[in-house]
Design a protein around this motif. Sequence first.
Motif, PDB file in Angstrom:
ATOM      1  N   PHE A 154      -0.740   4.248  10.054  1.00 48.20           N
ATOM      2  CA  PHE A 154      -0.120   4.040   8.741  1.00 48.20           C
ATOM      3  C   PHE A 154      -0.290   5.321   7.936  1.00 48.20           C
ATOM      4  CE2 PHE A 154      -0.180   1.098   4.743  1.00 48.20           C
ATOM      5  CZ  PHE A 154       1.165   1.384   4.528  1.00 48.20           C
ATOM      6  N   ARG A 155       0.797   6.071   7.750  1.00 49.54           N
ATOM      7  CA  ARG A 155       0.694   7.349   7.059  1.00 49.54           C
ATOM      8  C   ARG A 155       2.018   7.744   6.430  1.00 49.54           C
ATOM      9  NH1 ARG A 155      -2.028  11.031  10.980  1.00 49.54           N
ATOM     10  NH2 ARG A 155      -3.243   9.142  11.364  1.00 49.54           N
ATOM     11  N   ALA A 156       1.920   8.498   5.347  1.00 47.08           N
ATOM     12  CA  ALA A 156       3.093   9.055   4.672  1.00 47.08           C
ATOM     13  C   ALA A 156       3.056  10.569   4.845  1.00 47.08           C
ATOM     14  CB  ALA A 156       3.087   8.689   3.192  1.00 47.08           C
ATOM     15  N   VAL A 157       4.208  11.169   5.158  1.00 45.46           N
ATOM     16  CA  VAL A 157       4.248  12.598   5.464  1.00 45.46           C
ATOM     17  C   VAL A 157       5.475  13.238   4.822  1.00 45.46           C
ATOM     18  CG1 VAL A 157       3.112  12.216   7.691  1.00 45.46           C
ATOM     19  CG2 VAL A 157       5.606  12.298   7.581  1.00 45.46           C
ATOM     20  N   ARG A 158       5.401  14.546   4.674  1.00 45.44           N
ATOM     21  CA  ARG A 158       6.584  15.329   4.326  1.00 45.44           C
ATOM     22  C   ARG A 158       7.339  15.598   5.623  1.00 45.44           C
ATOM     23  NH1 ARG A 158       6.201  16.353  -0.890  1.00 45.44           N
ATOM     24  NH2 ARG A 158       4.103  16.385  -1.795  1.00 45.44           N
ATOM     25  N   ALA A 159       8.601  15.180   5.667  1.00 48.19           N
ATOM     26  CA  ALA A 159       9.359  15.154   6.917  1.00 48.19           C
ATOM     27  C   ALA A 159       9.469  16.524   7.570  1.00 48.19           C
ATOM     28  CB  ALA A 159      10.758  14.582   6.669  1.00 48.19           C
ATOM     29  N   ASP A 160       9.713  17.574   6.771  1.00 50.38           N
ATOM     30  CA  ASP A 160       9.906  18.897   7.364  1.00 50.38           C
ATOM     31  C   ASP A 160       8.652  19.387   8.070  1.00 50.38           C
ATOM     32  OD1 ASP A 160       8.573  19.083   4.929  1.00 50.38           O
ATOM     33  OD2 ASP A 160       9.474  21.020   4.398  1.00 50.38           O
ATOM     34  N   LYS A 161       7.499  19.108   7.481  1.00 52.86           N
ATOM     35  CA  LYS A 161       6.247  19.551   8.100  1.00 52.86           C
ATOM     36  C   LYS A 161       5.908  18.710   9.325  1.00 52.86           C
ATOM     37  CE  LYS A 161       4.218  21.761   4.049  1.00 52.86           C
ATOM     38  NZ  LYS A 161       5.485  21.869   3.319  1.00 52.86           N
TER      39      LYS A 161
ATOM     40  N   ASP B 125       0.815  -1.221   0.000  1.00 48.65           N
ATOM     41  CA  ASP B 125       0.000   0.000   0.000  1.00 48.65           C
ATOM     42  C   ASP B 125       0.847   1.269   0.000  1.00 48.65           C
ATOM     43  OD1 ASP B 125      -2.471  -1.316   0.021  1.00 48.65           O
ATOM     44  OD2 ASP B 125      -2.450  -1.514   2.210  1.00 48.65           O
ATOM     45  N   ILE B 126       2.141   1.144   0.304  1.00 48.96           N
ATOM     46  CA  ILE B 126       2.992   2.333   0.422  1.00 48.96           C
ATOM     47  C   ILE B 126       3.048   3.148  -0.866  1.00 48.96           C
ATOM     48  CG2 ILE B 126       5.369   3.111   0.800  1.00 48.96           C
ATOM     49  CD1 ILE B 126       5.677   0.929   2.897  1.00 48.96           C
ATOM     50  N   PRO B 127       3.221   2.524  -2.040  1.00 50.80           N
ATOM     51  CA  PRO B 127       3.250   3.346  -3.269  1.00 50.80           C
ATOM     52  C   PRO B 127       2.003   4.181  -3.469  1.00 50.80           C
ATOM     53  CG  PRO B 127       4.105   1.155  -3.713  1.00 50.80           C
ATOM     54  CD  PRO B 127       3.529   1.108  -2.335  1.00 50.80           C
ATOM     55  N   ARG B 128       0.835   3.673  -3.051  1.00 43.78           N
ATOM     56  CA  ARG B 128      -0.388   4.462  -3.202  1.00 43.78           C
ATOM     57  C   ARG B 128      -0.368   5.683  -2.293  1.00 43.78           C
ATOM     58  NH1 ARG B 128      -5.119   2.407  -1.769  1.00 43.78           N
ATOM     59  NH2 ARG B 128      -4.407   0.567  -0.630  1.00 43.78           N
ATOM     60  N   LEU B 129       0.151   5.537  -1.070  1.00 40.37           N
ATOM     61  CA  LEU B 129       0.266   6.690  -0.170  1.00 40.37           C
ATOM     62  C   LEU B 129       1.228   7.719  -0.754  1.00 40.37           C
ATOM     63  CD1 LEU B 129       0.474   4.993   3.368  1.00 40.37           C
ATOM     64  CD2 LEU B 129      -1.555   5.611   2.043  1.00 40.37           C
ATOM     65  N   LEU B 130       2.361   7.243  -1.271  1.00 38.06           N
ATOM     66  CA  LEU B 130       3.359   8.156  -1.836  1.00 38.06           C
ATOM     67  C   LEU B 130       2.818   8.854  -3.084  1.00 38.06           C
ATOM     68  CD1 LEU B 130       6.581   5.963  -1.493  1.00 38.06           C
ATOM     69  CD2 LEU B 130       5.838   7.832   0.001  1.00 38.06           C
ATOM     70  N   ALA B 131       2.019   8.143  -3.857  1.00 39.25           N
ATOM     71  CA  ALA B 131       1.443   8.756  -5.055  1.00 39.25           C
ATOM     72  C   ALA B 131       0.532   9.914  -4.687  1.00 39.25           C
ATOM     73  CB  ALA B 131       0.676   7.703  -5.862  1.00 39.25           C
ATOM     74  N   ARG B 132      -0.208   9.783  -3.590  1.00 38.27           N
ATOM     75  CA  ARG B 132      -1.075  10.880  -3.158  1.00 38.27           C
ATOM     76  C   ARG B 132      -0.256  12.056  -2.652  1.00 38.27           C
ATOM     77  NH1 ARG B 132      -6.319   9.667  -2.060  1.00 38.27           N
ATOM     78  NH2 ARG B 132      -6.578  11.931  -2.273  1.00 38.27           N
ATOM     79  N   LEU B 133       0.885  11.780  -2.012  1.00 37.37           N
ATOM     80  CA  LEU B 133       1.783  12.882  -1.642  1.00 37.37           C
ATOM     81  C   LEU B 133       2.240  13.621  -2.895  1.00 37.37           C
ATOM     82  CD1 LEU B 133       4.230  11.611   1.160  1.00 37.37           C
ATOM     83  CD2 LEU B 133       2.305  13.187   1.393  1.00 37.37           C
ATOM     84  N   GLY B 134       2.489  12.859  -3.949  1.00 37.01           N
ATOM     85  CA  GLY B 134       2.917  13.455  -5.200  1.00 37.01           C
ATOM     86  C   GLY B 134       1.876  14.363  -5.827  1.00 37.01           C
ATOM     87  N   GLU B 135       0.622  14.238  -5.399  1.00 31.15           N
ATOM     88  CA  GLU B 135      -0.441  15.109  -5.897  1.00 31.15           C
ATOM     89  C   GLU B 135      -0.437  16.467  -5.200  1.00 31.15           C
ATOM     90  OE1 GLU B 135      -4.103  13.024  -5.471  1.00 31.15           O
ATOM     91  OE2 GLU B 135      -3.474  11.323  -6.723  1.00 31.15           O
ATOM     92  N   GLY B 136       0.444  16.630  -4.200  1.00 31.24           N
ATOM     93  CA  GLY B 136       0.540  17.912  -3.519  1.00 31.24           C
ATOM     94  C   GLY B 136       0.113  17.910  -2.071  1.00 31.24           C
TER      95      GLY B 136
END
Length: 297
Positions: A152-159, A97-108
Amino acid sequence: MTDTPPELSIVLPARNEAPALEKLLPVLRGQFPQAQIIVVNDGSTDDTSALCARHGVQEVRHRYSIGNGGAVKSGARAARGELIVFMDADGQHDPADIPRLLARLGEGYDMVVGARDGSSQASVGRSLANRLYNRVANYMTGQQIADLTSGFRAVRADKFREFLFLLPNGFSYPTSITMAFFRAGYGVAYEPIVAARRTGRSHIRPLHDGARFLLIIFRVATLYSPLKIFAPVSGLSFLAGLVNYLYTYASNGRFTNASAVLFTTAVVVFLMGLVSEQITTLLYATAARERRDDQGA
């Protein structure tokens, strides 16, 4: 094998999860060969350390357990990637499922949460509690929150690191970080997932942790907009005092102590809400100031 961005770090908080890690680590290493994989060993007494060495993943070790949230914070500090994926080490979350989370991060988006469906809840009681948390959070933020407590979550590290000082060391860290992101105006998305049954026994004890999970509701309020909770309570107290006053004045021609207590309670609760609102604003102002200082450094 997944085409992994080199800036990815995967953080797994773990306390005595060796049986699940034995299966999970080789899968993660195979699917994300370029990623930094971090196991935060939160005071484990099993062979977690040996497993990390055997599979070539980084271990951050706590000499004693400080809690799931504390492990997440340690992992966030150790992560080198611009993107961080947090997932449980007990086998519930599927690396696929990780690629799907990362793909949504890629949407902004700034954080993407793996939202569990009803069949993924460990018990009926847990499912009902999570629905209650989600509805309270929906009310507080005015946003549709599909899963407030998912780990279970993907985040931008700085934020994510902006709010480390807000996060508790216990299991309510997902609630805190979700509300912090919404309050700061960062983009949050939800991606449907199916969580498997965990390997081994849960560290959450219903009788011991029940009261603590009720506090999640209050954390939701205090981390976003305390007045949304305090103002209705104050209004109800004032209305009850007014009704009592009208009744006693009409029947006995006097103003009773009960009415006085209810009116006083309404004022005190409202003032508490104002003070809490100011404290919350100061917390986020501090985070924003630190972010500007870091960017200027």
